[in-house]
Design a protein around this motif. Structure first.
Motif, short mmCIF file in Angstrom:
data_model
loop_
_atom_site.label_atom_id
_atom_site.label_comp_id
_atom_site.label_asym_id
_atom_site.label_seq_id
_atom_site.Cartn_x
_atom_site.Cartn_y
_atom_site.Cartn_z
N GLY A 161 7.13 -4.72 10.20
CA GLY A 161 6.93 -6.37 9.82
C GLY A 161 5.92 -7.05 10.61
N SER A 162 5.04 -5.76 11.55
CA SER A 162 3.96 -6.38 12.19
C SER A 162 2.55 -6.39 11.36
N PRO A 163 1.63 -7.12 11.86
CA PRO A 163 0.15 -6.78 11.43
C PRO A 163 -0.06 -5.41 11.05
N GLY A 164 0.12 -4.56 12.20
CA GLY A 164 -0.27 -3.18 12.12
C GLY A 164 0.39 -2.40 11.16
N HIS A 165 1.85 -2.79 10.72
CA HIS A 165 2.66 -1.90 9.74
C HIS A 165 2.08 -2.35 8.29
N PHE A 166 1.49 -3.74 8.31
CA PHE A 166 1.15 -4.09 6.80
C PHE A 166 -0.24 -3.73 6.54
N ALA A 167 -1.10 -3.43 7.51
CA ALA A 167 -2.16 -2.99 7.50
C ALA A 167 -2.07 -1.34 7.12
N ALA A 168 -1.31 -0.73 7.60
CA ALA A 168 -1.27 0.63 7.18
C ALA A 168 -0.63 0.88 5.71
N ALA A 169 0.33 0.04 5.40
CA ALA A 169 0.98 -0.05 4.13
C ALA A 169 -0.32 -0.27 2.96
N MET A 170 -0.79 -1.37 3.29
CA MET A 170 -2.17 -1.80 2.39
C MET A 170 -3.13 -0.74 2.18
N LEU A 171 -3.40 -0.10 3.38
CA LEU A 171 -4.44 1.25 3.41
C LEU A 171 -4.05 2.45 2.23
N GLY A 172 -2.45 2.41 2.58
CA GLY A 172 -2.01 3.41 1.71
C GLY A 172 -2.02 3.02 0.17
N GLN A 173 -1.58 1.85 -0.19
CA GLN A 173 -1.57 1.41 -1.39
C GLN A 173 -3.14 1.24 -2.04
N ALA A 174 -4.22 0.89 -1.26
CA ALA A 174 -5.40 0.84 -1.70
C ALA A 174 -6.22 2.15 -2.01
N ALA A 175 -5.73 3.16 -1.37
CA ALA A 175 -6.20 4.55 -1.23
C ALA A 175 -5.27 5.40 -2.16
N GLY A 176 -4.21 4.92 -2.75
CA GLY A 176 -3.35 5.93 -3.49
C GLY A 176 -3.01 7.07 -2.32
N VAL A 177 -2.58 6.88 -1.26
CA VAL A 177 -2.16 7.60 -0.29
C VAL A 177 -0.69 7.27 0.26
N THR A 178 0.24 8.24 0.20
CA THR A 178 1.61 7.95 0.68
C THR A 178 1.69 7.61 2.31
N VAL A 179 1.97 6.68 2.72
CA VAL A 179 2.05 6.42 3.91
C VAL A 179 3.56 6.23 4.47
N GLU A 180 3.78 6.83 5.65
CA GLU A 180 5.18 6.65 6.16
C GLU A 180 5.02 6.03 7.40
N ALA A 181 5.43 4.78 7.75
CA ALA A 181 5.26 4.12 8.77
C ALA A 181 6.52 4.60 9.95
N VAL A 182 5.95 4.72 11.03
CA VAL A 182 6.89 5.01 12.18
C VAL A 182 6.65 4.11 13.27
N HIS A 183 7.82 3.37 13.19
CA HIS A 183 7.84 1.96 14.04
C HIS A 183 8.16 2.19 15.41
N PHE A 184 7.41 1.44 16.23
CA PHE A 184 7.80 1.56 17.90
C PHE A 184 7.81 0.03 18.25
N ARG A 185 8.44 0.01 19.60
CA ARG A 185 8.75 -1.13 20.13
C ARG A 185 7.62 -2.21 20.41
N ALA A 186 6.24 -1.46 20.82
CA ALA A 186 5.22 -2.10 21.42
C ALA A 186 4.09 -1.27 21.05
N THR A 187 2.86 -1.73 21.10
CA THR A 187 1.44 -1.19 20.95
C THR A 187 1.35 -0.04 21.84
N ALA A 188 2.08 -0.27 23.17
CA ALA A 188 1.69 1.09 24.04
C ALA A 188 2.60 2.17 23.73
N ASP A 189 3.65 2.01 23.05
CA ASP A 189 4.50 3.32 22.54
C ASP A 189 3.96 3.90 21.33
#
Length: 324
Positions: A161-189
């Motif tokens: 639910g973070s901006p980085g999550h939705f940016a990845a989802a939007m990239l996949g949808q725009a380009a027709g690529v399947t994106v699997e999000a791997v969620h971490f607790r923080a940017t450093a992780d």
């Protein structure tokens, strides 16, 4: 994306000259600025630099109170539901708490539109799409072409639910690529996962990933801001690459409890904008990777409304719902 009025930056020039008659009295006790982020993070730095810049306007002192957890919802709920509307407690919120959360949570414990009054926008953070250096792609088109040949692109995020999550989802949808999000607790992780080769890309804050890009430990393919970043001047924007829908920023601003009197909110707004206009503060924030975007109550309220509508469409398209 929300288009701010052309004259909005004039508020900085006029902030120091705001009239002083008929000013509301600031509370005679310390100001609490609540943050839904841990100490040592970028938003924490923003809050502490702002508090330092406002200390002359608030003689009783300013306390930055870190209350991380639940994606920032704990801090937001406290200001919305229990803080007195007397100007003594503010939330330094960001796009996920104030614009994304109404769409990502079925039962959000607060309503940003109903429970807060805007005080001032402060700054934004832009992101860079980074990939491992050994990945066989020299640019964004090459990365997406490579991704189409994979079962999925595994992309790290700094939280569901973070901006980085939705940016990845939007990239996949725009380009027709399947994106699997791997969620971490923080940017450093998420950064560590990419450095270790455990994910194949991520949208990370430019300040967090720039040192790794400069050292050759990552490749940056694009940045999401409206212009190129001084930290990565050779990396094109998404708009330059023909993908303006992926122009995404995480913005930060101050809100107060909804019942805060308008005259008091205006006084706090003026103090904030005077602090944000100080050259030393501006330099330190820019060096930390922030893009300064100070604006008053009206502009910030309009931004929150526009971004809430925008992200509602994005979230709907992804089908994402936060686990409550």
């Amino acid at each position: 994306m929300f288009q701010r009025p052309l004259g909005r930056r004039a508020v900085l020039a006029g902030a120091a000259a705001l009239p002083f008659p008929a000013r509301a009295a600031l509370p005679d006790r310390p100001l609490r600025i609540l943050l839904g982020f841990p100490a040592g993070t970028g938003p924490d730095l923003l809050g502490r630099l702002l508090a330092e810049g406002m200390k002359e306007a608030w003689p009783a002192g300013i306390v930055v109170d870190n209350k991380p957890g639940a994606g920032g919802l704990i801090a937001a709920q406290e200001v919305a539901k229990t803080a007195p509307p007397d100007g003594s407690t503010l939330l330094l919120g960001e796009v996920a708490q104030l614009a994304m959360a109404p769409s990502t949570y079925a039962r959000l414990p607060y309503d940003p539109a109903r429970d807060f009054t805007a005080v001032a926008e402060l700054a934004s953070v832009d992101f860079a799409l980074v990939v491992p250096p050994g990945l066989p792609a020299a640019d964004l088109d090459g990365y997406l072409a490579w991704g189409k040949g994979q079962r999925a692109l595994y992309m790290g995020t700094f939280g569901a639910g973070s901006p980085g999550h939705f940016a990845a989802a939007m990239l996949g949808q725009a380009a027709g690529v399947t994106v699997e999000a791997v969620h971490f607790r923080a940017t450093a992780d998420a950064v560590a996962a990419l450095l270790n080769g455990n994910v194949q890309g991520m949208f990370g804050s430019i300040a967090a990933v720039a040192p790794h890009v400069q050292a050759g430990r990552m490749k940056a393919l694009a940045v999401t801001g409206p212009e190129r970043s001084p930290l990565l001047p050779g990396v094109p924007t998404m708009a330059e690459l023909g993908r303006p829908a992926l122009s995404i920023s995480a913005w930060f601003g101050l809100v107060a409890p909804a019942a805060t009197p308008g005259s008091l909110a205006a006084e706090i707004e003026a103090a904030v904008l005077r602090a944000m206009a100080a050259p030393a503060l501006r330099i330190r924030l820019q060096e930390a990777g922030f893009r300064l975007s100070p604006a008053g109550r009206g502009d910030f309220a309009a931004l929150m409304r526009a971004e809430t509508a925008r992200w509602a469409e994005v979230v709907r398209a992804t089908g994402f719902r936060a686990i409550e």
